[in-house]
Design a protein around this motif. Structure first.
Motif, PDB file in Angstrom:
ATOM      1  N   LYS A 131      85.692   6.387 110.507  1.00 37.65           N
ATOM      2  CA  LYS A 131      85.837   4.952 110.245  1.00 37.65           C
ATOM      3  C   LYS A 131      87.285   4.515 110.468  1.00 37.65           C
ATOM      4  O   LYS A 131      87.535   3.492 111.121  1.00 37.65           O
ATOM      5  CB  LYS A 131      85.411   4.654 108.804  1.00 37.65           C
ATOM      6  CG  LYS A 131      85.597   3.202 108.373  1.00 37.65           C
ATOM      7  CD  LYS A 131      84.744   2.256 109.207  1.00 37.65           C
ATOM      8  CE  LYS A 131      84.903   0.826 108.744  1.00 37.65           C
ATOM      9  NZ  LYS A 131      84.107  -0.110 109.557  1.00 37.65           N
ATOM     10  N   ILE A 136      83.519   4.544 114.216  1.00 43.21           N
ATOM     11  CA  ILE A 136      82.324   4.068 113.528  1.00 43.21           C
ATOM     12  C   ILE A 136      82.447   2.575 113.318  1.00 43.21           C
ATOM     13  O   ILE A 136      83.465   2.089 112.815  1.00 43.21           O
ATOM     14  CB  ILE A 136      82.156   4.767 112.158  1.00 43.21           C
ATOM     15  CG1 ILE A 136      81.955   6.277 112.343  1.00 43.21           C
ATOM     16  CG2 ILE A 136      80.980   4.174 111.385  1.00 43.21           C
ATOM     17  CD1 ILE A 136      81.892   7.035 111.029  1.00 43.21           C
ATOM     18  N   THR A 140      81.211   2.693 106.344  1.00 44.46           N
ATOM     19  CA  THR A 140      81.172   4.152 106.408  1.00 44.46           C
ATOM     20  C   THR A 140      79.892   4.653 105.739  1.00 44.46           C
ATOM     21  O   THR A 140      79.620   4.304 104.590  1.00 44.46           O
ATOM     22  CB  THR A 140      82.377   4.771 105.680  1.00 44.46           C
ATOM     23  OG1 THR A 140      83.573   4.218 106.204  1.00 44.46           O
ATOM     24  CG2 THR A 140      82.390   6.284 105.839  1.00 44.46           C
TER      25      THR A 140
END
Length: 333
Positions: A131, A136, A140
């Motif tokens: 993250k 990402i 998360t």
């Protein structure tokens, strides 16, 4: 990393095609090139997947980002269990049933719940990194983990501690034990300790390393009389920069020497790491405030100390129990 056209490059094998990928780096110094290589690897592997970064790619990027930190080696071992199960998935694909299936597989393989809890924790750490590294999108993912098992740490008595130190025949093992129990430090901190961080005049031991090579907290602690005497003797005979030395060089492991001392002392099974817990429990048992114990242990906050050692504090709550003794008629109404 390697050399290419008079400069530095980064290369790896594509897990999907098996072909080697190689990229020229603009950095000229090794240190700058290592940082650039991580960024190139992260960017190119992320781009190569039209669906986004997989757990395998995020895990590899995390290990590469850790560099030569001890955690990188730990993650490489954990990855042998985690990646066959989760590696091909995208972060958003991971849910509680998938984690529970992993738990069942590991239990069938004979692994303890504590091991499974730790492995899934490493997966969460990798996703947290993903993250931060923008691998990402969105929130998360939360990794489900089984309940952390209650610790069965062995705590040595003062008599057992004296027997253990007396049973250490090798000077470097004896000194290591005195420091482990006198500073409540982890074994890595003691083996890393160099004489420039020992101040015999002020009676201070600095367990911290300037290069921040470990993510575990380390403290600056005072010496007790036993540690000071042992360090003074060792200082007079020192042949290297390292406090714990053997044959004029640093010591990589004291596990065998400590195990031999434990056996000679006849105190039963105990691990090196349990010596740190032993020191912490003795501090708390003597009434040392938990905030001070937390600082001594090098914890980042007191909640870590409380969570780990709260069950060793019943004596500290005796006054609270007395308040609730409603059947004691000697108490004032």
């Amino acid at each position: 990393m390697g050399r290419l056209r008079g400069g530095l490059c980064v290369y790896w094998d594509d897990p999907e095609t098996g072909k080697r990928k190689r990229y020229q780096l603009t950095s000229r110094s090794r240190k700058d090139a290592e940082a650039e290589a991580i960024e190139v690897f992260r960017r190119e592997t992320y781009k190569s997947s039209p669906r986004g970064a997989t757990i395998q790619q995020i895990w590899d990027a995390y290990v590469a980002d850790l560099g030569d930190k001890p955690t990188a080696k730990t993650m490489s071992f954990t990855g042998k269990a985690i990646l066959p199960h989760f590696g091909a998935f995208l972060p958003e694909d991971i849910d509680k049933p998938l984690c529970q299936a992993y738990q069942r597989d590991r239990r069938e393989a004979g692994k303890k719940q504590g091991t499974i809890w730790t492995e899934l924790g490493h997966l969460q750490s990798a996703l947290n990194f993903g993250k931060k590294a923008r691998m990402i999108e969105g929130a998360t993912p939360h990794i489900w983990r089984p309940t952390k098992p209650e610790s069965d740490k062995r705590i040595l008595s003062a008599k057992e501690i004296r027997a253990l130190i007396s049973a250490a025949h090798d000077p470097h093992i004896r000194l290591a034990l005195i420091l482990l129990l006198g500073t409540a430090a982890r074994v890595g901190a003691i083996l890393d300790l160099t004489w420039d961080r020992i101040d015999l005049d002020r009676g201070v031991i600095n367990l911290r390393k300037d290069d921040s090579a470990t993510r575990k907290g380390r403290a600056v602690v005072p010496m007790n009389a036993s540690a000071r005497a042992a360090l003074q003797t060792a200082s007079d005979a020192a042949l290297s920069d390292y406090v714990i030395e053997y044959a004029g060089g640093p010591v990589k492991s004291i596990r065998k020497g400590v195990s031999n001392a434990i056996e000679r002392a006849g105190i039963g099974h105990v691990t090196i790491h349990e010596l740190r817990h032993t020191a912490a429990v003795h501090l708390l048992g003597a009434g040392i405030p938990i905030e001070k114990v937390s600082q001594y242990l090098g914890h980042s906050n007191v909640q870590i100390t409380f969570k780990t050692y709260a069950r060793f504090l019943p004596d500290q709550m005796q006054d609270a129990a007395e308040v609730l003794d409603f059947m004691n008629f000697r108490k004032a109404n």
